[in-house]
Design a protein around this motif. Sequence first.
Motif, PDB file in Angstrom:
ATOM      1  N   LEU A 110       0.794  -1.228   0.000  1.00 36.70           N
ATOM      2  CA  LEU A 110       0.000   0.000   0.000  1.00 36.70           C
ATOM      3  C   LEU A 110       0.828   1.280   0.000  1.00 36.70           C
ATOM      4  N   LEU A 111       1.963   1.284   0.679  1.00 37.34           N
ATOM      5  CA  LEU A 111       2.781   2.505   0.804  1.00 37.34           C
ATOM      6  C   LEU A 111       4.230   2.222   0.426  1.00 37.34           C
ATOM      7  N   PRO A 112       4.481   1.723  -0.774  1.00 37.78           N
ATOM      8  CA  PRO A 112       5.842   1.344  -1.149  1.00 37.78           C
ATOM      9  C   PRO A 112       6.797   2.526  -1.298  1.00 37.78           C
ATOM     10  N   HIS A 113       6.258   3.721  -1.463  1.00 38.31           N
ATOM     11  CA  HIS A 113       7.106   4.898  -1.666  1.00 38.31           C
ATOM     12  C   HIS A 113       7.488   5.584  -0.348  1.00 38.31           C
ATOM     13  N   ASN A 114       6.978   5.080   0.769  1.00 38.83           N
ATOM     14  CA  ASN A 114       7.345   5.614   2.079  1.00 38.83           C
ATOM     15  C   ASN A 114       8.412   4.727   2.714  1.00 38.83           C
ATOM     16  N   THR A 115       9.301   5.344   3.484  1.00 38.32           N
ATOM     17  CA  THR A 115      10.387   4.596   4.115  1.00 38.32           C
ATOM     18  C   THR A 115       9.847   3.759   5.278  1.00 38.32           C
ATOM     19  N   GLU A 118       9.129   5.950   8.270  1.00 38.72           N
ATOM     20  CA  GLU A 118       7.899   6.741   8.153  1.00 38.72           C
ATOM     21  C   GLU A 118       6.673   5.884   8.452  1.00 38.72           C
ATOM     22  N   ILE A 119       6.645   4.683   7.898  1.00 40.76           N
ATOM     23  CA  ILE A 119       5.517   3.793   8.158  1.00 40.76           C
ATOM     24  C   ILE A 119       5.468   3.382   9.619  1.00 40.76           C
ATOM     25  N   ALA A 120       6.645   3.204  10.228  1.00 38.05           N
ATOM     26  CA  ALA A 120       6.703   2.816  11.640  1.00 38.05           C
ATOM     27  C   ALA A 120       6.080   3.859  12.551  1.00 38.05           C
ATOM     28  N   TRP A 121       6.045   5.118  12.095  1.00 37.21           N
ATOM     29  CA  TRP A 121       5.424   6.157  12.911  1.00 37.21           C
ATOM     30  C   TRP A 121       3.936   5.883  13.130  1.00 37.21           C
ATOM     31  N   ILE A 122       3.283   5.256  12.164  1.00 35.99           N
ATOM     32  CA  ILE A 122       1.871   4.909  12.346  1.00 35.99           C
ATOM     33  C   ILE A 122       1.732   3.963  13.526  1.00 35.99           C
ATOM     34  N   GLY A 123       2.553   2.917  13.547  1.00 37.62           N
ATOM     35  CA  GLY A 123       2.506   1.958  14.641  1.00 37.62           C
ATOM     36  C   GLY A 123       2.945   2.537  15.967  1.00 37.62           C
ATOM     37  N   SER A 124       3.991   3.381  15.930  1.00 38.14           N
ATOM     38  CA  SER A 124       4.493   3.930  17.196  1.00 38.14           C
ATOM     39  C   SER A 124       3.508   4.917  17.804  1.00 38.14           C
ATOM     40  N   VAL A 125       2.769   5.650  16.958  1.00 40.44           N
ATOM     41  CA  VAL A 125       1.718   6.538  17.476  1.00 40.44           C
ATOM     42  C   VAL A 125       0.636   5.698  18.148  1.00 40.44           C
ATOM     43  N   GLN A 126       0.308   4.563  17.541  1.00 39.50           N
ATOM     44  CA  GLN A 126      -0.637   3.638  18.169  1.00 39.50           C
ATOM     45  C   GLN A 126      -0.134   3.205  19.542  1.00 39.50           C
ATOM     46  N   TYR A 170      -0.671   8.053   3.000  1.00 41.24           N
ATOM     47  CA  TYR A 170       0.031   7.904   4.274  1.00 41.24           C
ATOM     48  C   TYR A 170      -0.642   8.675   5.398  1.00 41.24           C
ATOM     49  N   TRP A 171      -0.966   9.952   5.154  1.00 42.34           N
ATOM     50  CA  TRP A 171      -1.531  10.776   6.215  1.00 42.34           C
ATOM     51  C   TRP A 171      -2.893  10.259   6.665  1.00 42.34           C
ATOM     52  N   GLN A 172      -3.616   9.621   5.754  1.00 43.13           N
ATOM     53  CA  GLN A 172      -4.909   9.052   6.116  1.00 43.13           C
ATOM     54  C   GLN A 172      -4.741   7.857   7.055  1.00 43.13           C
ATOM     55  N   PHE A 173      -3.754   6.994   6.766  1.00 39.49           N
ATOM     56  CA  PHE A 173      -3.475   5.868   7.662  1.00 39.49           C
ATOM     57  C   PHE A 173      -2.986   6.364   9.026  1.00 39.49           C
ATOM     58  N   LEU A 174      -2.174   7.427   9.023  1.00 40.05           N
ATOM     59  CA  LEU A 174      -1.661   7.972  10.276  1.00 40.05           C
ATOM     60  C   LEU A 174      -2.801   8.472  11.159  1.00 40.05           C
ATOM     61  N   LEU A 175      -3.779   9.143  10.555  1.00 35.37           N
ATOM     62  CA  LEU A 175      -4.911   9.660  11.324  1.00 35.37           C
ATOM     63  C   LEU A 175      -5.850   8.547  11.781  1.00 35.37           C
ATOM     64  N   ALA A 176      -6.246   7.687  10.843  1.00 39.37           N
ATOM     65  CA  ALA A 176      -7.260   6.677  11.158  1.00 39.37           C
ATOM     66  C   ALA A 176      -6.709   5.540  12.005  1.00 39.37           C
ATOM     67  N   GLN A 177      -5.523   5.040  11.637  1.00 38.54           N
ATOM     68  CA  GLN A 177      -4.975   3.891  12.351  1.00 38.54           C
ATOM     69  C   GLN A 177      -4.069   4.311  13.489  1.00 38.54           C
ATOM     70  N   GLY A 178      -3.165   5.257  13.224  1.00 44.63           N
ATOM     71  CA  GLY A 178      -2.252   5.693  14.284  1.00 44.63           C
ATOM     72  C   GLY A 178      -2.973   6.377  15.422  1.00 44.63           C
ATOM     73  N   ILE A 179      -3.743   7.409  15.079  1.00 41.66           N
ATOM     74  CA  ILE A 179      -4.417   8.196  16.112  1.00 41.66           C
ATOM     75  C   ILE A 179      -5.750   7.566  16.519  1.00 41.66           C
ATOM     76  N   GLY A 180      -6.574   7.156  15.564  1.00 38.94           N
ATOM     77  CA  GLY A 180      -7.892   6.616  15.885  1.00 38.94           C
ATOM     78  C   GLY A 180      -7.828   5.343  16.707  1.00 38.94           C
ATOM     79  N   ILE A 181      -7.117   4.343  16.198  1.00 40.10           N
ATOM     80  CA  ILE A 181      -6.995   3.072  16.923  1.00 40.10           C
ATOM     81  C   ILE A 181      -6.219   3.260  18.221  1.00 40.10           C
ATOM     82  N   GLY A 182      -5.138   4.042  18.168  1.00 39.35           N
ATOM     83  CA  GLY A 182      -4.321   4.249  19.370  1.00 39.35           C
ATOM     84  C   GLY A 182      -5.073   4.960  20.475  1.00 39.35           C
TER      85      GLY A 182
END
Length: 466
Positions: A110-115, A118-126, A170-182
Amino acid sequence: MGASQTQAPKGLELTQETSKDLTGGDTLVAILGPSSRTPSASELHTVHDENSSNPEKDIPKITGKYAKYAGDTPDGGFKAWSVLLAWVVLCSFGYVNAWGVFQTYYEEVLLPHNTPSEIAWIGSVQYALVFLPGLVMGRLFDLGYFKVPYFAASCLLVFSNFIIAECTKYWQFLLAQGIGIGLGSGILFGPAMGVISHWFSKRRGLALGITAIGSSLGGTVFPIVAQNLIPQVGFKWTMRIFGFMMLFILGVANLTIDRRLPPVNVKGGLFNWTAFKNPAYTVYCFSGVTAFLGLYTVLTYIPISALDIGVSNNFAFYYISIANGSSAFGRLTAGLLADRLGALNIMIPFTAVAGIMTFVWPFAKNEGSLVAIAVIYGFCCGTYASLLAAPAMAMGAVGDVGRRTGMFMSFAAFGAVAGPPISGAINAATDGFKDVGWYAGAMVLLSVALLVLTRYLHLGKLSGKF
């Protein structure tokens, strides 16, 4: 408003005043005030110890809807075990523990162009938001606000799963999964930990171990379901199915979870600064930060490291389930042993082994060796996760348990938010996981050293039950 004198330790006056609790019922509140002279530190320590060991010291008399469960802490019975059921089925924290599956899928599809960092920030915010709201929610729990935030967070978790299904950027996953789920998980997690101290005292370690199995179940089931559903129905419908699963799980949890003791009007705001006058508590808070700087690294990156050594894509996803499944046994074992030996005495050796496994992990060269590491690491990591709140609970009175535990959780959040991205950045810079293992393992072992220091400061000696 009347007041009556009752027996108190020398140098202190304890009065009981009738006041309205947040439910509208009359509650007698203990007020500890100064007498004609200032009490000594040893006398204050005595009061602290008595309150810590006996929750009913904080609430001399219970009336209204709480009178049904007044008296000694049940440590069992239908209602107490039904409260635990709310945690066993509450897989929100386990859902967060399944992040490694999403990390791999997002990097590959889904996010092959992100490092990776960067993707780990979604999980770490959770991870961070599981702990960070504990400061606010712990205080609200002490004041009596519990069921409404719990229901609102449940709705947020279900809603976030359906929103993630529609995300493409990316920013949508960060908001919905990182912040919402977390955030939803954090609002549920902190107060529910405080509820355990209402229903269990002598068997609190066992209770915490059993409740922690819920997160292991979630961390085991969700990766397996994702691995099998994504190829068949696609990512969108997989997330919608997760949403329906959470709807059922959280529905049961909302029906069964409840507090036993009435709210106590503990003085102060969000922070109880006097708690930090206890050096053992202060050091323990710092140990939480260092632990989570390294503890989630293996759970986040083990599927990716498996792909790097030639493990098939179909099997790499299962390493998260293996680690979380093993974690369930570690959590239950820790709970059984902690009541006999003390929570810290169990956390210290097993967390040390988790740190050693973090060092060893990057050197695994085949599927079998990585499975062995996942099993041992998961078991040892589970002991820490199941008991991390127990020392904070024990370092003060039960009337302030929500705020005190919440402060610790909020400190730990700083480690959780920074740990996986730092590991991802090291991986990107070195193009491997060996330096990642050295960093994360060192952080875990540093936390072990701080746990040993915590025990010494609390007991005044290097060994003893705590």
